[in-house]
Design a protein around this motif. Structure first.
Motif, PDB file in Angstrom:
ATOM      1  N   PRO A 166       0.824  -1.207   0.000  1.00 18.49           N
ATOM      2  CA  PRO A 166       0.000   0.000   0.000  1.00 18.49           C
ATOM      3  C   PRO A 166       0.861   1.261   0.000  1.00 18.49           C
ATOM      4  N   LEU A 167       0.201   2.375  -0.106  1.00 22.99           N
ATOM      5  CA  LEU A 167       0.850   3.667   0.015  1.00 22.99           C
ATOM      6  C   LEU A 167       1.577   3.718   1.350  1.00 22.99           C
ATOM      7  N   GLU A 168       2.808   4.201   1.352  1.00 26.73           N
ATOM      8  CA  GLU A 168       3.621   4.220   2.558  1.00 26.73           C
ATOM      9  C   GLU A 168       4.148   5.622   2.837  1.00 26.73           C
ATOM     10  N   THR A 169       4.482   5.848   4.094  1.00 25.49           N
ATOM     11  CA  THR A 169       5.223   7.049   4.473  1.00 25.49           C
ATOM     12  C   THR A 169       6.681   6.641   4.606  1.00 25.49           C
ATOM     13  N   THR A 170       7.551   7.414   3.978  1.00 24.04           N
ATOM     14  CA  THR A 170       8.992   7.182   4.038  1.00 24.04           C
ATOM     15  C   THR A 170       9.670   8.490   4.455  1.00 24.04           C
ATOM     16  N   LYS A 171      10.962   8.409   4.735  1.00 24.72           N
ATOM     17  CA  LYS A 171      11.717   9.622   5.069  1.00 24.72           C
ATOM     18  C   LYS A 171      11.587  10.643   3.938  1.00 24.72           C
ATOM     19  N   GLU A 172      11.642  10.149   2.711  1.00 31.69           N
ATOM     20  CA  GLU A 172      11.612  11.030   1.536  1.00 31.69           C
ATOM     21  C   GLU A 172      10.276  11.756   1.375  1.00 31.69           C
ATOM     22  N   ASN A 173       9.164  11.075   1.631  1.00 31.61           N
ATOM     23  CA  ASN A 173       7.859  11.707   1.379  1.00 31.61           C
ATOM     24  C   ASN A 173       7.145  12.174   2.660  1.00 31.61           C
ATOM     25  N   TYR A 174       7.840  12.149   3.785  1.00 36.98           N
ATOM     26  CA  TYR A 174       7.244  12.530   5.070  1.00 36.98           C
ATOM     27  C   TYR A 174       6.617  13.928   5.005  1.00 36.98           C
ATOM     28  N   LYS A 234      -7.984   1.866  -2.914  1.00 33.57           N
ATOM     29  CA  LYS A 234      -9.425   1.759  -2.725  1.00 33.57           C
ATOM     30  C   LYS A 234      -9.791   1.410  -1.277  1.00 33.57           C
ATOM     31  N   THR A 235      -9.052   0.502  -0.657  1.00 32.05           N
ATOM     32  CA  THR A 235      -9.330   0.128   0.735  1.00 32.05           C
ATOM     33  C   THR A 235      -9.201   1.337   1.650  1.00 32.05           C
ATOM     34  N   PHE A 236      -8.153   2.119   1.472  1.00 31.27           N
ATOM     35  CA  PHE A 236      -7.942   3.303   2.306  1.00 31.27           C
ATOM     36  C   PHE A 236      -9.063   4.324   2.087  1.00 31.27           C
ATOM     37  N   ARG A 237      -9.450   4.523   0.835  1.00 33.31           N
ATOM     38  CA  ARG A 237     -10.538   5.472   0.541  1.00 33.31           C
ATOM     39  C   ARG A 237     -11.833   5.027   1.228  1.00 33.31           C
ATOM     40  N   GLY A 238     -12.094   3.730   1.208  1.00 34.57           N
ATOM     41  CA  GLY A 238     -13.302   3.213   1.850  1.00 34.57           C
ATOM     42  C   GLY A 238     -13.296   3.442   3.347  1.00 34.57           C
ATOM     43  N   VAL A 239     -12.148   3.262   3.974  1.00 38.64           N
ATOM     44  CA  VAL A 239     -12.041   3.466   5.411  1.00 38.64           C
ATOM     45  C   VAL A 239     -12.144   4.953   5.754  1.00 38.64           C
ATOM     46  N   VAL A 240     -11.604   5.822   4.909  1.00 40.49           N
ATOM     47  CA  VAL A 240     -11.764   7.265   5.106  1.00 40.49           C
ATOM     48  C   VAL A 240     -13.250   7.610   5.076  1.00 40.49           C
ATOM     49  N   LYS A 241     -13.975   7.036   4.128  1.00 41.31           N
ATOM     50  CA  LYS A 241     -15.407   7.299   4.000  1.00 41.31           C
ATOM     51  C   LYS A 241     -16.157   6.847   5.256  1.00 41.31           C
ATOM     52  N   ILE A 242     -15.849   5.655   5.745  1.00 40.05           N
ATOM     53  CA  ILE A 242     -16.495   5.138   6.954  1.00 40.05           C
ATOM     54  C   ILE A 242     -16.163   6.024   8.146  1.00 40.05           C
ATOM     55  N   THR A 243     -14.900   6.394   8.280  1.00 40.78           N
ATOM     56  CA  THR A 243     -14.456   7.243   9.391  1.00 40.78           C
ATOM     57  C   THR A 243     -15.218   8.567   9.386  1.00 40.78           C
ATOM     58  N   ASN A 244     -15.318   9.189   8.227  1.00 38.19           N
ATOM     59  CA  ASN A 244     -16.068  10.444   8.114  1.00 38.19           C
ATOM     60  C   ASN A 244     -17.547  10.229   8.430  1.00 38.19           C
ATOM     61  N   HIS A 245     -18.095   9.131   7.940  1.00 37.03           N
ATOM     62  CA  HIS A 245     -19.520   8.843   8.132  1.00 37.03           C
ATOM     63  C   HIS A 245     -19.895   8.721   9.611  1.00 37.03           C
ATOM     64  N   ILE A 246     -19.022   8.139  10.410  1.00 42.39           N
ATOM     65  CA  ILE A 246     -19.335   7.975  11.829  1.00 42.39           C
ATOM     66  C   ILE A 246     -18.879   9.183  12.655  1.00 42.39           C
ATOM     67  N   GLY A 247     -18.354  10.197  11.980  1.00 40.57           N
ATOM     68  CA  GLY A 247     -18.018  11.448  12.659  1.00 40.57           C
ATOM     69  C   GLY A 247     -16.701  11.457  13.409  1.00 40.57           C
ATOM     70  N   GLY A 304      -0.459  16.655   2.870  1.00 39.61           N
ATOM     71  CA  GLY A 304      -1.714  16.035   2.451  1.00 39.61           C
ATOM     72  C   GLY A 304      -1.582  15.190   1.207  1.00 39.61           C
ATOM     73  N   VAL A 305      -2.424  14.176   1.135  1.00 40.96           N
ATOM     74  CA  VAL A 305      -2.492  13.260   0.003  1.00 40.96           C
ATOM     75  C   VAL A 305      -3.916  13.331  -0.557  1.00 40.96           C
ATOM     76  N   PRO A 306      -4.059  13.617  -1.851  1.00 43.64           N
ATOM     77  CA  PRO A 306      -5.407  13.621  -2.436  1.00 43.64           C
ATOM     78  C   PRO A 306      -6.061  12.247  -2.279  1.00 43.64           C
ATOM     79  N   TRP A 337      -5.959   5.909  11.797  1.00 41.65           N
ATOM     80  CA  TRP A 337      -4.602   5.381  11.925  1.00 41.65           C
ATOM     81  C   TRP A 337      -4.428   4.219  10.955  1.00 41.65           C
ATOM     82  N   ILE A 338      -3.480   4.357  10.047  1.00 39.91           N
ATOM     83  CA  ILE A 338      -3.132   3.298   9.091  1.00 39.91           C
ATOM     84  C   ILE A 338      -1.633   3.088   9.213  1.00 39.91           C
ATOM     85  N   ASP A 339      -1.218   1.879   9.558  1.00 38.78           N
ATOM     86  CA  ASP A 339       0.197   1.631   9.853  1.00 38.78           C
ATOM     87  C   ASP A 339       1.140   2.059   8.741  1.00 38.78           C
ATOM     88  N   SER A 340       0.828   1.764   7.508  1.00 39.18           N
ATOM     89  CA  SER A 340       1.751   2.085   6.410  1.00 39.18           C
ATOM     90  C   SER A 340       1.927   3.585   6.217  1.00 39.18           C
TER      91      SER A 340
END
Length: 107
Positions: free
Chosen positions: A30-38, A52-65, A44-46, A70-73
Motif C-alpha cells: 500500500p501507500l507508505e510514508t517514508t523519510k523522503e515523502n514525510y 481503494k481500501t484506504f478510501r473506503g475506510v476514510v469514508k467510513i471514518t467520516n460517516h461515523i463522525g 496532504g495526500v489527495p 490510523w493506518i500503519d503504512s
C-alpha cells in the motif's frame, strides 16, 4: 478531498479509527510514508491517490463522525528503523484504544 499525516505529542489523546490490513505481496504494497515523502504526507495526500481500501475506510471514518484515522503504512515511517521500532511497540495499544478497528483481509 485529501488526508494528511498528523503528528501527535507525547500523552496527546483523541478519538480515532484504526485500519488493520493485509499488505499483500511486495509489488502490491500500500501507500507508505517514508523519510523522503514525510513532508508530503504532512501536507496532504489527495483521496484519489489512496488505494481503494484506504478510501473506503476514510469514508467510513467520516460517516461515523471521527476525525482521525490510523493506518500503519502511513503513520509509521517505513524506512526509519527507529520510528518503526518505537511505533510498532505501540500497535497493540493503537488497536485497543481505537473507537473502531476495521480489518481488511483482502483488497
Amino acid at each position: 478531498d485529501h488526508v494528511k499525516l498528523v503528528e501527535t505529542k507525547e500523552g496527546q489523546t483523541g478519538c480515532y479509527v484504526a485500519l488493520s490490513h493485509c499488505w499483500g505481496s511486495p509489488e502490491n504494497h500500500p501507500l507508505e510514508t517514508t523519510k523522503e515523502n514525510y513532508g508530503e504526507r504532512l501536507a496532504g495526500v489527495p483521496l484519489e491517490n489512496l488505494p481503494k481500501t484506504f478510501r473506503g475506510v476514510v469514508k467510513i471514518t467520516n460517516h461515523i463522525g471521527v476525525k482521525y484515522l490510523w493506518i500503519d503504512s502511513l503513520c509509521i515511517i517505513q524506512d526509519d528503523t527507529e520510528d518503526w521500532k518505537q511505533e510498532a511497540a505501540k500497535m497493540g495499544a493503537v488497536y485497543e484504544y481505537a473507537r473502531l478497528t476495521i480489518a481488511a483481509a483482502d483488497a
